[in-house]
Motif scaffolding. Sequence first.
Motif, mmCIF file in Angstrom:
data_model
loop_
_atom_site.group_PDB
_atom_site.id
_atom_site.type_symbol
_atom_site.label_atom_id
_atom_site.label_comp_id
_atom_site.label_asym_id
_atom_site.label_seq_id
_atom_site.Cartn_x
_atom_site.Cartn_y
_atom_site.Cartn_z
ATOM 1 N N THR A 114 0.906 -1.017 -0.151
ATOM 2 C CA THR A 114 0.132 0.152 0.207
ATOM 3 C C THR A 114 0.881 1.203 0.020
ATOM 4 N N GLU A 115 0.219 2.348 -0.342
ATOM 5 C CA GLU A 115 1.193 3.678 -0.266
ATOM 6 C C GLU A 115 1.557 3.830 0.944
ATOM 7 N N GLU B 171 2.545 1.761 3.251
ATOM 8 C CA GLU B 171 3.308 0.662 3.637
ATOM 9 C C GLU B 171 4.742 1.223 2.959
ATOM 10 N N GLY C 175 -5.028 2.561 -4.125
ATOM 11 C CA GLY C 175 -3.904 2.732 -3.047
ATOM 12 C C GLY C 175 -2.749 1.897 -3.139
ATOM 13 N N TYR C 176 -2.453 0.958 -4.157
ATOM 14 C CA TYR C 176 -1.154 0.179 -4.041
ATOM 15 C C TYR C 176 -0.422 0.410 -4.992
#
Length: 430
Positions: free
Chosen positions: A163-164, A166, A278-279
Amino acid sequence: MTEPISHDVIRQMVMRAAAISAEAFTNTEQSPEGRLRTLMEGHGEVLAARGPGQPLPFDDFLQMLTGDLALLLPDGVPPEEMTGVQLINDDGLFEEDLFDLDHEQREVARAVHKATRDGRSTSLAELEQEMDQVTVYEGLRKRGTQEAYVKGRSDLSRMSAGTETEVRRLNLPSVVGQFYRPISFAALYEQWWFACPMCRWPMQVTRHRSRKSVTARVRCFYRPHAELMGASYTFKIPDAGKPPSLIPGAPPPAPTGAASVLAPDLRGPVPQPLSAAGYLALTRGPWRYTTIPGLVEIALYDALRSRGFVAAPEPYTSPVALGVGADCPGTVTVWPYQDAYDLHVDVWHRDGETESFLLDIKDFTSEKLLAKKIQADGGDAGGAEWIVVPDHREASLPLLRGVCEEFRLSVATAGDMGEKICRRAGVRWA
């Protein structure tokens, strides 16, 4: 008098043009005008490589894109690593391994260029600028410390997609973080994507139509993960708006012997659909040449740690310096001297002597190109004494041994290397 172009450079020119052309030939998402323009540019590059004496009409060029890559080479140029390589697979899709071969040819060209002392490398004028993963390495080194470099390299291997949030928490240098991009179209089914259970990178999604139904295939872009480790699935097209459910294929045979220690769990859970929103995922270069070999490097490092070897921030030769007991088999350092090579292992013997193993792990799609790079580098560029390949590259050992002997390099698979080190240390490997 013009210096003749070397066979290596001719193969490199044809490979690059063929890869770009085959991708355009199969890319139905690109506009017809854009595809034609790319195909004409690729055709021109191949004509330049073939020379005026060996014409190739455009229609023939298009037909040859579906066949053996070596047929595009001019007469008299041995195909070597291009032998039997297919540009477009049986499903009518671009064969992603071409990107690997193109990259590896440029690695060889770069090594040859660096080895040239008299400035006469005019045949390498087409050499492209530094590749993405080279920029990644340099960006990580700018942090200045070994600890920061190891963390960054480890993060790129363990999180090829996330994810953004992470990715942001990795706190990578901006020049490195820029290589995390939105999930590519080739890995999407509508808004869904699937992470490879081995490398966590988005897997390729393709649709297949028959007279009765439409199904989809999902497989890792890294061929060994798909063909040898089970990262290959199918799914039936779901109702509109619903995520697909993967159906695994027949499980591959589990590795045995020394290779079993580093083998990933082939019986893990089936990947679940993830929304692309969002990934982010690494671009192909850093994934293929940082994440993929990094997984082997980390696996070997972790395996030695679990067998009693102590982590050292830099290579040490004295147990006193680390404050460990006499029963400690030795130390292991990953990416020493900010990646001069990949692993440094010191085995401490009871007579007080230290036996060192300096390992450089290489994962080339073409063992012929790896052999050429070793020759161009005059051995290992970072000073390693062992060239180590993943266990599934065992078939490359005979060729590599013949080349490495000239430079007093030894060669082994990762599993056999771990077994040899543990045997010398008096601990069990498998």
